[in-house]
Design an enzyme around this catalytic site. Structure first.
Site, PDB file in Angstrom:
ATOM      1  N   GLU A 168       5.316 -13.807   8.364  1.00 43.41           N
ATOM      2  CA  GLU A 168       6.652 -12.914   8.646  1.00 43.41           C
ATOM      3  C   GLU A 168       7.364 -12.974  10.282  1.00 43.41           C
ATOM      4  O   GLU A 168       6.488 -13.378  10.896  1.00 43.41           O
ATOM      5  CB  GLU A 168       6.022 -11.282   8.244  1.00 43.41           C
ATOM      6  CG  GLU A 168       6.711 -10.269   7.863  1.00 43.41           C
ATOM      7  CD  GLU A 168       7.069  -8.646   7.286  1.00 43.41           C
ATOM      8  OE1 GLU A 168       5.604  -8.854   7.255  1.00 43.41           O
ATOM      9  OE2 GLU A 168       7.478  -8.669   7.597  1.00 43.41           O
ATOM     10  N   GLU A 224       8.341  -4.491  -1.548  1.00 43.25           N
ATOM     11  CA  GLU A 224       7.629  -3.948  -2.101  1.00 43.25           C
ATOM     12  C   GLU A 224       8.946  -3.054  -2.034  1.00 43.25           C
ATOM     13  O   GLU A 224       9.175  -1.422  -1.162  1.00 43.25           O
ATOM     14  CB  GLU A 224       6.536  -3.399  -0.641  1.00 43.25           C
ATOM     15  CG  GLU A 224       5.543  -3.981  -0.140  1.00 43.25           C
ATOM     16  CD  GLU A 224       4.785  -3.838   0.680  1.00 43.25           C
ATOM     17  OE1 GLU A 224       4.987  -2.641   1.352  1.00 43.25           O
ATOM     18  OE2 GLU A 224       3.554  -3.780   0.750  1.00 43.25           O
ATOM     19  N   GLU A 275       0.004 -10.131  -0.654  1.00 46.51           N
ATOM     20  CA  GLU A 275      -0.722  -9.276  -0.024  1.00 46.51           C
ATOM     21  C   GLU A 275      -1.967  -8.531   0.503  1.00 46.51           C
ATOM     22  O   GLU A 275      -2.258  -7.650  -0.920  1.00 46.51           O
ATOM     23  CB  GLU A 275       0.580  -8.660   0.856  1.00 46.51           C
ATOM     24  CG  GLU A 275       1.547  -9.246   1.323  1.00 46.51           C
ATOM     25  CD  GLU A 275       2.562  -8.137   2.297  1.00 46.51           C
ATOM     26  OE1 GLU A 275       2.098  -7.467   2.499  1.00 46.51           O
ATOM     27  OE2 GLU A 275       4.139  -7.991   1.563  1.00 46.51           O
ATOM     28  N   GLN A 297      -1.659 -11.654   7.509  1.00 46.31           N
ATOM     29  CA  GLN A 297      -0.786 -12.826   7.371  1.00 46.31           C
ATOM     30  C   GLN A 297      -1.704 -14.457   8.275  1.00 46.31           C
ATOM     31  O   GLN A 297      -2.801 -14.214   9.452  1.00 46.31           O
ATOM     32  CB  GLN A 297       0.637 -12.260   8.394  1.00 46.31           C
ATOM     33  CG  GLN A 297       0.996 -11.171   7.810  1.00 46.31           C
ATOM     34  CD  GLN A 297       2.386 -11.455   7.947  1.00 46.31           C
ATOM     35  OE1 GLN A 297       3.150 -12.052   8.705  1.00 46.31           O
ATOM     36  NE2 GLN A 297       2.580  -9.700   7.461  1.00 46.31           N
TER      37      GLN A 297
HETATM   38  O1  AHR Z   1       1.725  -7.581   6.252  1.00 43.30           O
HETATM   39  C1  AHR Z   1       2.476  -6.438   7.201  1.00 43.30           C
HETATM   40  C2  AHR Z   1       3.792  -5.697   6.522  1.00 43.30           C
HETATM   41  O2  AHR Z   1       2.505  -5.021   4.999  1.00 43.30           O
HETATM   42  C3  AHR Z   1       5.216  -6.485   4.686  1.00 43.30           C
HETATM   43  O3  AHR Z   1       5.862  -6.674   5.657  1.00 43.30           O
HETATM   44  C4  AHR Z   1       4.300  -5.382   3.857  1.00 43.30           C
HETATM   45  O4  AHR Z   1       5.133  -6.238   2.457  1.00 43.30           O
HETATM   46  C5  AHR Z   1       3.460  -4.791   4.055  1.00 43.30           C
HETATM   47  O5  AHR Z   1       3.800  -3.122   3.600  1.00 43.30           O
END
Ligand code: AHR
Length: 492
Positions: free
Chosen positions: A27, A175, A298, A347
């Site tokens: 991200e 989300e 995620e 991530q």
């Molecule tokens: O991974 C960090 C954040 O966590 C992401 O941007 C979001 O989708 C989730 O709440």
């Protein structure tokens, strides 16, 4: 010492383990993209077209199969046209969601596909439903995949890319129950139907559309969403679940934790399995043929940020505890690979449960990296029947299964068995009948104090080594899994 008996039947193939279960997520957040992956062509850090050579090499070695981008919450604020065309003309703005830092859009669509090309992995793009428009999403897909003459394919060509790219995985919002627009499931479900209509398949490019699924154990979201999309307009729905030791206001340190906190983390992470099973049961009601898959795009640990770092950058260290978490989750995903088509740990670099950390030109592989590397034999292999008579042990008030396992057979007939012992003080002795023609076993182990982690000064403190603690004789596999360790066995 705990003793566990089991049976592995390589002839009973259950499902294919999609390589995408070993997927990752990147991200525009903190130092994930900028600094962690992309440094620009003028950087002194060795790079190819702006991508760090060291990071690309490490991710290739780990066999990264798919990478999700550009978010996360950032995805629903991202306007793709800001990130194409000559660098000097790209919009400079503030990343309001993450840390309030400059976003100069120097990493955009072309750079992402270049990165995936260098990594040899599938791209997974998450579109903007929260603050974008149907037209914007539809034009992005046209820009990336249209193979004839059209306004967007001409724009792509003007920006230096004549051929369309191949794009399979596409997320329609992220989300949307939260940062992606605070929608109700009914509202999102209808929006999903509208947006996805204009996500077209051009030429032989076939999109695999992923609708925004639930937040953790929100079964009502799954129920209402599935009711709206059950007529096959989505290939999968997503699930997000983070392992937070305490609560969102006080998550707990990544490196300083007690035994109680360790078992709290383990028990929270194991909760994903009944959660997955219940979501699947809800999905069954609407889709008895299991056409819609689950994508856990995620997952991972979310600890407090490291002291002195920008709280909006979500930078955390990664210990042997995180390695155990990774092994438990990956074994769970393998065992549900009939229904889970992809999973993406959050991530990939410098953010949350990262597999790689960087500092300037320095790089290290975290204990979590080593688990992904040790599990890579499962990618595209067939999950096979692997049963252990596992008892649970009471550990500081939590019921913890004494081992976690999964087994698969690849197309050469080689069997990979991955095992983890989450107990901190007890060995587990394993005895398993192998119902197949195998005579040789080799092993690798990742073992360290539960709080141990790698630093830029000591990057190999936690690293896998060869392990000869298992033997295979007369069809019986036996050996020991030491406390707080992850073991991979390969049988031939
Ligand atoms: O991974 C960090 C954040 O966590 C992401 O941007 C979001 O989708 C989730 O709440």
């Amino acid at each position: 010492m705990k003793k566990v008996k089991g049976t592995i039947n390589p002839k009973r193939e259950i499902s294919k383990i999609n390589k995408e279960i070993y997927g990752h997520f990147s991200e525009h957040l903190g130092r994930c993209i900028y600094g962690g992956i992309f440094v620009g062509e003028d950087s002194e850090i060795p790079n190819t077209k702006g991508m760090r050579n060291d990071v690309v090499a490490a991710l290739k070695e780990m066999q990264i199969p798919v990478l999700r981008w550009p978010g996360g919450c950032f995805a629903d604020e991202y306007h793709w046209k800001d990130g194409i065309g000559p660098l000097a003309d790209r919009k400079r703005m503030i990343n309001t969601h993450w840390g309030g830092v400059l976003e100069d859009n120097s990493f955009g669509t072309h750079e992402f596909f270049e990165l995936c090309d260098q990594l040899g992995c599938e791209p997974y793009i998450n579109g903007n439903l929260g603050s974008g428009s149907v037209r914007e999403m539809s034009e992005w897909i046209e820009y990336m995949t249209f193979d004839g003459e059209s306004p967007m394919s001409k724009l792509r060509e003007a920006n230096g890319r004549k051929e369309p790219w191949k794009l399979k995985y596409f997320g329609v919002g992220n989300e949307n129950w939260g940062c992606g627009g605070n929608m109700t499931p009914e509202y999102y479900g209808n929006e999903y139907r509208r947006y996805q209509t204009y996500c077209r398949n051009y030429g032989d490019n076939k999109l695999y559309k992923i609708a925004c699924g639930p937040n953790g154990d929100d079964y009502d979201w799954t129920d209402k969403l599935m009711n709206l999309i059950k007529d096959q307009q989505a290939d999968a729905i997503s699930l997000h679940y983070y392992t937070v030791t305490h609560d969102w206001d006080h998550k707990g340190s990544a490196t300083e934790f007690t035994e109680e906190e360790y078992y709290e983390t383990i028990s929270k992470t194991l909760y994903i399995e009944p959660m997955i099973e219940r979501h699947l049961a809800v999905m069954d009601k609407h889709d008895p043929e299991h056409k819609v898959k689950l994508v856990v795009d995620e997952w991972g640990t979310w600890h407090d940020v490291e002291e002195g770092t920008n709280p909006g950058f979500l930078y955390q260290q990664n210990t042997m505890r995180d390695a155990i978490v990774a092994a438990l989750n990956l074994n769970i995903f393998n065992r549900h690979s009939d229904r889970i088509s992809m999973a993406n740990i959050a991530q990939v670099v410098n953010v949350l449960q990262a597999v790689i950390l960087t500092e300037g030109a320095k790089i290290l592989k975290t204990p979590t990296y080593h688990v992904f590397e040790m599990f890579k034999g499962h990618q595209e292999a067939k999950l096979v029947d692997c049963y252990f008579d596992v008892e649970k042990k009471e550990c500081k008030g939590k019921e913890i299964p004494v081992i976690s396992s999964s087994a698969s057979v690849n197309d050469k007939g080689e069997m990979t068995i991955t095992l983890a012992n989450p107990l901190l003080t007890e060995d587990v002795e394993v005895n398993a009948d192998i119902l197949g023609d195998y005579c040789d076993v080799t092993g690798k182990i990742l073992i360290a104090d539960v709080g141990a982690y790698n630093t830029f000064e000591n990057p190999d403190k936690v690293a896998p080594k060869e392990y000869d603690g298992f033997k295979l004789e007369y069809g019986t596999l036996s050996g020991n899994i030491p406390p707080c360790s992850v073991v991979t066995l390969v049988l031939n």
